[in-house]
Design a protein around this motif. Structure first.
Motif, PDB file in Angstrom:
ATOM      1  N   MET A 208       0.842  -1.041   0.258  1.00  0.00           N
ATOM      2  CA  MET A 208       0.282   0.108   0.191  1.00  0.00           C
ATOM      3  C   MET A 208       0.945   1.309  -0.122  1.00  0.00           C
ATOM      4  O   MET A 208       1.924   1.546   0.767  1.00  0.00           O
ATOM      5  CB  MET A 208      -0.908  -0.026   1.264  1.00  0.00           C
ATOM      6  CG  MET A 208      -1.750   1.134   1.240  1.00  0.00           C
ATOM      7  SD  MET A 208      -3.128   0.819   2.624  1.00  0.00           S
ATOM      8  CE  MET A 208      -4.457   0.636   1.735  1.00  0.00           C
ATOM      9  N   ALA A 209       0.616   2.147  -0.825  1.00  0.00           N
ATOM     10  CA  ALA A 209       1.417   3.245  -1.068  1.00  0.00           C
ATOM     11  C   ALA A 209       0.992   4.389   0.304  1.00  0.00           C
ATOM     12  O   ALA A 209       0.145   4.576   0.860  1.00  0.00           O
ATOM     13  CB  ALA A 209       1.230   4.119  -2.287  1.00  0.00           C
ATOM     14  N   ASP A 210       2.349   5.134   0.575  1.00  0.00           N
ATOM     15  CA  ASP A 210       2.152   5.925   1.475  1.00  0.00           C
ATOM     16  C   ASP A 210       1.659   7.356   0.929  1.00  0.00           C
ATOM     17  O   ASP A 210       1.385   7.318  -0.221  1.00  0.00           O
ATOM     18  CB  ASP A 210       3.493   6.412   2.146  1.00  0.00           C
ATOM     19  CG  ASP A 210       4.632   6.733   1.298  1.00  0.00           C
ATOM     20  OD1 ASP A 210       4.372   7.294   0.329  1.00  0.00           O
ATOM     21  OD2 ASP A 210       5.703   6.650   1.827  1.00  0.00           O
ATOM     22  N   GLU A 211       1.746   8.479   1.698  1.00  0.00           N
ATOM     23  CA  GLU A 211       1.398   9.958   1.185  1.00  0.00           C
ATOM     24  C   GLU A 211       2.046  10.359  -0.107  1.00  0.00           C
ATOM     25  O   GLU A 211       1.551  11.246  -0.810  1.00  0.00           O
ATOM     26  CB  GLU A 211       1.407  11.090   2.640  1.00  0.00           C
ATOM     27  CG  GLU A 211       2.722  11.143   3.116  1.00  0.00           C
ATOM     28  CD  GLU A 211       3.080  10.251   3.989  1.00  0.00           C
ATOM     29  OE1 GLU A 211       4.530  10.322   4.428  1.00  0.00           O
ATOM     30  OE2 GLU A 211       2.658   9.098   4.388  1.00  0.00           O
ATOM     31  N   ASN A 212       3.068   9.768  -0.239  1.00  0.00           N
ATOM     32  CA  ASN A 212       3.995  10.352  -1.379  1.00  0.00           C
ATOM     33  C   ASN A 212       3.991   9.237  -2.565  1.00  0.00           C
ATOM     34  O   ASN A 212       4.427   9.341  -3.557  1.00  0.00           O
ATOM     35  CB  ASN A 212       5.647  10.437  -1.098  1.00  0.00           C
ATOM     36  CG  ASN A 212       5.587  11.422   0.213  1.00  0.00           C
ATOM     37  OD1 ASN A 212       5.141  12.363  -0.088  1.00  0.00           O
ATOM     38  ND2 ASN A 212       6.563  11.035   1.097  1.00  0.00           N
ATOM     39  N   GLY A 213       3.185   8.388  -2.373  1.00  0.00           N
ATOM     40  CA  GLY A 213       2.746   7.175  -3.465  1.00  0.00           C
ATOM     41  C   GLY A 213       3.887   6.275  -3.431  1.00  0.00           C
ATOM     42  O   GLY A 213       3.698   5.402  -4.390  1.00  0.00           O
TER      43      GLY A 213
END
Length: 99
Positions: free
Chosen positions: A1-6
């Motif tokens: 799953m990607a974080d806030e920065n993708g």
């Protein structure tokens, strides 16, 4: 799953030259793995736990017969997923404080 920065955890690990273990899902339960990601993608907000009601409604609406053992697997997978998400969140907060 990607974080806030993708960026995913695997991508971040590769950037820091940390080898991520390869996941091997046994052939007999790949359908449960797929189900987990379908359900996980429908979370309402943030890393909240899947509920029995979520699984039951999903199963009922899609006409998927889920065995009790498969429900137990889904819940155990969700517990581990939530632990990993919380670890990532804690690490991100620590990185932010160091900047």
């Amino acid at each position: 799953m990607a974080d806030e920065n993708g960026e995913t955890r695997r991508q971040r690990n590769e950037r820091f030259e940390f080898i991520s273990p390869e996941l091997q899902v046994p052939d007999g339960i790949t359908h449960v793995w797929d189900w987990f990601w379908q359900l996980s993608g429908r979370r309402h907000s943030g890393p909240e736990a899947l509920t029995f009601a979520d699984v039951g409604e999903w199963s009922r609406l899609l006409g998927i017969e889920v065995l009790p053992e498969e429900v137990q697997m889904l819940m155990a997978m969700d517990d581990q997923y939530l632990r990993a998400v919380r670890e990532d969140q804690r690490a991100a907060r620590e990185r932010a404080q160091q900047q």
